[in-house]
Design a protein around this motif. Structure first.
Motif, mmCIF file in Angstrom:
data_model
loop_
_atom_site.group_PDB
_atom_site.id
_atom_site.type_symbol
_atom_site.label_atom_id
_atom_site.label_comp_id
_atom_site.label_asym_id
_atom_site.label_seq_id
_atom_site.Cartn_x
_atom_site.Cartn_y
_atom_site.Cartn_z
ATOM 1 N N GLN A 14 89.724 16.436 -44.163
ATOM 2 C CA GLN A 14 90.467 15.340 -43.545
ATOM 3 C C GLN A 14 91.871 15.793 -43.133
ATOM 4 O OE1 GLN A 14 89.967 11.240 -45.193
ATOM 5 N NE2 GLN A 14 88.876 12.335 -46.814
ATOM 6 N N ILE A 15 92.514 16.616 -43.962
ATOM 7 C CA ILE A 15 93.832 17.147 -43.608
ATOM 8 C C ILE A 15 93.720 17.940 -42.309
ATOM 9 C CG2 ILE A 15 95.594 18.853 -44.236
ATOM 10 C CD1 ILE A 15 95.150 18.015 -47.196
ATOM 11 N N VAL A 20 94.795 18.828 -36.550
ATOM 12 C CA VAL A 20 94.382 19.197 -35.194
ATOM 13 C C VAL A 20 94.633 18.042 -34.225
ATOM 14 C CG1 VAL A 20 92.362 19.701 -33.751
ATOM 15 C CG2 VAL A 20 92.749 20.991 -35.870
ATOM 16 N N ARG A 21 94.245 16.830 -34.593
ATOM 17 C CA ARG A 21 94.447 15.681 -33.704
ATOM 18 C C ARG A 21 95.930 15.429 -33.461
ATOM 19 N NH1 ARG A 21 92.010 12.191 -36.953
ATOM 20 N NH2 ARG A 21 92.951 10.397 -35.967
ATOM 21 N N ASP A 43 88.153 25.711 -38.927
ATOM 22 C CA ASP A 43 89.001 26.879 -39.181
ATOM 23 C C ASP A 43 90.259 26.474 -39.946
ATOM 24 O OD1 ASP A 43 87.256 28.566 -37.876
ATOM 25 O OD2 ASP A 43 88.385 28.566 -35.992
ATOM 26 N N TRP A 44 90.848 25.366 -39.549
ATOM 27 C CA TRP A 44 92.066 24.902 -40.221
ATOM 28 C C TRP A 44 91.756 24.490 -41.659
ATOM 29 C CZ3 TRP A 44 96.603 22.565 -37.258
ATOM 30 C CH2 TRP A 44 96.822 23.283 -36.083
ATOM 31 N N ALA A 45 90.580 23.925 -41.887
ATOM 32 C CA ALA A 45 90.212 23.518 -43.247
ATOM 33 C C ALA A 45 90.129 24.739 -44.170
ATOM 34 C CB ALA A 45 88.888 22.757 -43.231
ATOM 35 N N LEU A 46 89.608 25.858 -43.666
ATOM 36 C CA LEU A 46 89.558 27.075 -44.480
ATOM 37 C C LEU A 46 90.957 27.507 -44.895
ATOM 38 C CD1 LEU A 46 86.879 29.240 -42.631
ATOM 39 C CD2 LEU A 46 86.705 28.196 -44.894
ATOM 40 N N VAL A 98 100.912 13.331 -39.267
ATOM 41 C CA VAL A 98 100.219 12.060 -39.483
ATOM 42 C C VAL A 98 99.272 11.866 -38.303
ATOM 43 C CG1 VAL A 98 100.513 9.556 -39.644
ATOM 44 C CG2 VAL A 98 102.144 11.077 -40.789
ATOM 45 N N ALA A 99 98.075 11.362 -38.578
ATOM 46 C CA ALA A 99 97.110 11.090 -37.510
ATOM 47 C C ALA A 99 97.758 10.182 -36.469
ATOM 48 C CB ALA A 99 95.860 10.436 -38.089
ATOM 49 N N PRO A 100 97.576 10.477 -35.174
ATOM 50 C CA PRO A 100 98.268 9.732 -34.118
ATOM 51 C C PRO A 100 98.124 8.211 -34.211
ATOM 52 C CG PRO A 100 97.151 11.629 -33.189
ATOM 53 C CD PRO A 100 96.742 11.552 -34.631
#
Length: 177
Positions: A14-15, A20-21, A43-46, A98-100
């Motif tokens: 979720q992070i 990314v968003r 990739d970012w989660a890794l 923070v998510a948009p």
């Protein structure tokens, strides 16, 4: 008001998705659209999972949660210079996103308050952060919180595979507590 808590390994997907968003929305005017479209939350989660697994005080990741979902995160720790050497007494907000769809809801403010409090509790009374110079929304947020431009700037590459593009200017802000 969202719940702010320490991030756990089960929060990484979720992070990463929110991160990314957030980049895709916040930097649409400043970064190449093909670069932003190619960002991969997996990739970012890794990377997030590795970072969470090796927390070294005062390093910490906090999440903002609403309705059982992670809507934002902040990563903090010791400020590191250009040679990656931690600086005594200086903390850093390494990331805050923070998510948009949750912008301007208080989630960012709550994350920043928690982050600064954590760093100050660790004895770090000077807190720095870097931001893309062409990011007026984030810069306004930092300034309203009390961060001041400290006169430092740097040019950073956009990312892997985009070395042919000019680097992006970042400016540094500092908060004294």
């Amino acid at each position: 008001m969202p719940l702010i808590r320490r991030a756990g390994l089960d929060d990484t997907e979720q992070i990463a998705a929110n991160h990314v968003r957030s980049w895709q929305a916040a930097y649409a005017h400043a970064l190449p659209s093909d670069f932003l479209a190619a960002l991969d939350p997996a990739d970012w989660a890794l990377r997030r999972r590795e970072m969470l697994a090796r927390r070294i005080p005062p390093a910490e990741v906090f999440v903002a949660e609403a309705d059982g979902r992670v809507i934002g995160h902040a990563a903090v720790g010791r400020f590191r210079d250009e040679d990656n050497i931690a600086q005594d007494g200086i903390g850093e907000v390494m990331a805050i996103y923070v998510a948009p769809e949750h912008w301007s809801t208080g989630a960012g403010l709550a994350l920043m308050q928690t982050s600064v409090k954590h760093l100050v509790e660790q004895g770090l009374t000077e807190i720095r952060l870097w931001v893309i110079a062409d990011n007026p929304r984030a810069r306004g947020f930092y300034e309203r919180f009390g961060f001041l431009l400290d006169g430092n700037s740097r040019m950073q590459p956009i990312g892997s595979g985009y070395e042919h593009l000019p680097p992006i200017k970042h400016v540094r802000y500092t908060l004294y507590r």
